[in-house]
Design a protein around this motif. Structure first.
Motif, PDB file in Angstrom:
ATOM      1  N   ASP A   1      -2.607 -76.509 -21.614  1.00 38.35           N
ATOM      2  CA  ASP A   1      -3.308 -75.907 -20.480  1.00 38.35           C
ATOM      3  C   ASP A   1      -4.643 -76.605 -20.303  1.00 38.35           C
ATOM      4  O   ASP A   1      -5.511 -76.532 -21.188  1.00 38.35           O
ATOM      5  CB  ASP A   1      -3.520 -74.408 -20.717  1.00 38.35           C
ATOM      6  N   ASP A   2      -4.777 -77.306 -19.199  1.00 37.34           N
ATOM      7  CA  ASP A   2      -6.018 -78.021 -18.906  1.00 37.34           C
ATOM      8  C   ASP A   2      -6.379 -78.980 -20.040  1.00 37.34           C
ATOM      9  O   ASP A   2      -7.544 -79.116 -20.420  1.00 37.34           O
ATOM     10  CB  ASP A   2      -7.151 -77.017 -18.670  1.00 37.34           C
ATOM     11  N   GLY A   3      -5.339 -79.610 -20.609  1.00 38.34           N
ATOM     12  CA  GLY A   3      -5.539 -80.611 -21.644  1.00 38.34           C
ATOM     13  C   GLY A   3      -5.558 -80.088 -23.063  1.00 38.34           C
ATOM     14  O   GLY A   3      -5.488 -80.873 -24.012  1.00 38.34           O
ATOM     15  N   ALA A   4      -5.650 -78.772 -23.241  1.00 36.37           N
ATOM     16  CA  ALA A   4      -5.686 -78.188 -24.582  1.00 36.37           C
ATOM     17  C   ALA A   4      -4.280 -77.788 -25.008  1.00 36.37           C
ATOM     18  O   ALA A   4      -3.526 -77.207 -24.222  1.00 36.37           O
ATOM     19  CB  ALA A   4      -6.600 -76.974 -24.607  1.00 36.37           C
ATOM     20  N   VAL A   5      -3.923 -78.085 -26.266  1.00 37.98           N
ATOM     21  CA  VAL A   5      -2.607 -77.747 -26.805  1.00 37.98           C
ATOM     22  C   VAL A   5      -2.730 -76.484 -27.645  1.00 37.98           C
ATOM     23  O   VAL A   5      -3.584 -76.394 -28.534  1.00 37.98           O
ATOM     24  CB  VAL A   5      -2.043 -78.889 -27.667  1.00 37.98           C
ATOM     25  N   ILE A   6      -1.858 -75.517 -27.368  1.00 36.76           N
ATOM     26  CA  ILE A   6      -1.853 -74.258 -28.115  1.00 36.76           C
ATOM     27  C   ILE A   6      -0.439 -74.019 -28.620  1.00 36.76           C
ATOM     28  O   ILE A   6       0.529 -74.101 -27.852  1.00 36.76           O
ATOM     29  CB  ILE A   6      -2.297 -73.073 -27.234  1.00 36.76           C
ATOM     30  N   ALA A   7      -0.311 -73.716 -29.904  1.00 33.76           N
ATOM     31  CA  ALA A   7       0.975 -73.405 -30.510  1.00 33.76           C
ATOM     32  C   ALA A   7       1.012 -71.928 -30.887  1.00 33.76           C
ATOM     33  O   ALA A   7      -0.014 -71.245 -30.860  1.00 33.76           O
ATOM     34  CB  ALA A   7       1.204 -74.276 -31.745  1.00 33.76           C
ATOM     35  N   GLN A   8       2.202 -71.456 -31.238  1.00 30.06           N
ATOM     36  CA  GLN A   8       2.473 -70.079 -31.646  1.00 30.06           C
ATOM     37  C   GLN A   8       2.447 -69.134 -30.440  1.00 30.06           C
ATOM     38  O   GLN A   8       1.436 -69.001 -29.748  1.00 30.06           O
ATOM     39  CB  GLN A   8       1.512 -69.592 -32.730  1.00 30.06           C
ATOM     40  N   SER A   9       3.557 -68.445 -30.240  1.00 32.99           N
ATOM     41  CA  SER A   9       3.729 -67.662 -29.013  1.00 32.99           C
ATOM     42  C   SER A   9       2.689 -66.556 -28.851  1.00 32.99           C
ATOM     43  O   SER A   9       2.159 -66.361 -27.750  1.00 32.99           O
ATOM     44  CB  SER A   9       5.137 -67.063 -28.951  1.00 32.99           C
ATOM     45  N   LEU A  10       2.375 -65.818 -29.917  1.00 34.78           N
ATOM     46  CA  LEU A  10       1.393 -64.745 -29.764  1.00 34.78           C
ATOM     47  C   LEU A  10       0.009 -65.296 -29.463  1.00 34.78           C
ATOM     48  O   LEU A  10      -0.737 -64.715 -28.668  1.00 34.78           O
ATOM     49  CB  LEU A  10       1.350 -63.864 -31.012  1.00 34.78           C
ATOM     50  N   ALA A  11      -0.343 -66.416 -30.083  1.00 31.58           N
ATOM     51  CA  ALA A  11      -1.633 -67.039 -29.782  1.00 31.58           C
ATOM     52  C   ALA A  11      -1.681 -67.485 -28.319  1.00 31.58           C
ATOM     53  O   ALA A  11      -2.701 -67.315 -27.637  1.00 31.58           O
ATOM     54  CB  ALA A  11      -1.874 -68.224 -30.711  1.00 31.58           C
ATOM     55  N   ILE A  12      -0.574 -68.038 -27.837  1.00 30.93           N
ATOM     56  CA  ILE A  12      -0.515 -68.462 -26.434  1.00 30.93           C
ATOM     57  C   ILE A  12      -0.635 -67.255 -25.513  1.00 30.93           C
ATOM     58  O   ILE A  12      -1.391 -67.276 -24.529  1.00 30.93           O
ATOM     59  CB  ILE A  12       0.790 -69.231 -26.158  1.00 30.93           C
ATOM     60  N   CYS A  13       0.105 -66.197 -25.819  1.00 28.53           N
ATOM     61  CA  CYS A  13       0.063 -64.998 -24.969  1.00 28.53           C
ATOM     62  C   CYS A  13      -1.333 -64.389 -24.932  1.00 28.53           C
ATOM     63  O   CYS A  13      -1.818 -63.980 -23.867  1.00 28.53           O
ATOM     64  CB  CYS A  13       1.074 -63.970 -25.468  1.00 28.53           C
TER      65      CYS A  13
END
Length: 215
Positions: free
Chosen positions: A61-73
């Motif tokens: 999102d806007d160049g940032a990578v986020i893993a793990q579904s709960l963290a993303i949510c």
């Protein structure tokens, strides 16, 4: 803004994120990562360079990578708070997170693909034995969730009268329960909540069968 979701149609964790994106009306590009093909595309060097955890989903999102579904949510909830997935009341928020974690932290980690593959591979269990493992731990988790829903009388949403992160986690897990032929008769509140939720637009468009990589 460029938003990309690395996903697999049948991944319950990826479905959670797809449902949140749909609920919040956020556009994104879906890039399939096949968890079985080519020895598991999540293990490929180019994907590991993006997400060293080697799991789906991963959100860029806007160049940032986020893993793990709960963290993303939770990230999506904080950055794009409308419509909300967490109640305003602190106690209600805690209850939502408790139910979400019952799925994402208790049931899912010991029933996911890599665990089943290890059971059937190095440990030498049959496919039916691995499926029995899945059904056992799913039933253990569902017993607690069912008791929570029964105590509050919930039959439409897990908590309160609106969609929350708990619902986002529950629906994909019920889908998996049916895939693995778990008898859902002992869980009438779970079944009722799922029946109300599964046809909501956010779940319909994010459903595994609606994905471009569906098989």
């Amino acid at each position: 803004m460029q938003r990309t979701l690395y996903t697999y149609f049948r991944s319950s964790a990826a479905w959670r994120v797809r449902a949140v994106l749909a609920w919040k009306g956020l556009d994104y590009q879906a890039i399939p990562v096949h968890l079985l093909r080519d020895g598991g595309q999540q293990r490929a060097a180019d994907y590991l360079a993006l997400n060293p955890q080697g799991l789906v989903p991963a959100l860029v999102d806007d160049g940032a990578v986020i893993a793990q579904s709960l963290a993303i949510c939770e990230y999506l909830e904080e950055r794009y708070p409308q419509p909300p997935l967490l109640p305003a009341d602190a106690l209600a928020r805690a209850r939502v997170r408790s139910l979400a974690m019952a799925v994402a932290c208790d049931i899912h980690p010991i029933c996911n693909l890599r665990v089943l593959q290890y059971l059937k591979g190095p440990l030498g269990h049959t496919g039916e034995e691995a499926d029995d493992w899945y059904r056992h731990w799913l039933a253990v988790g569902f017993e607690g969730i069912e008791a929570e829903l029964a105590r509050s009388g919930s039959t439409r949403y897990c908590v309160g009268d609106a969609l929350t992160l708990a619902d986002i986690c529950l629906v994909p897990q019920v889908f998996n329960a049916r895939r693995f032929k778990l008898d859902l008769t002992p869980y009438p509140h779970i079944v009722a909540v799922d029946a109300h939720l599964v046809n909501l637009p956010a779940f319909a468009v994010s459903h595994p069968s609606a994905q471009a990589d569906a098989e």
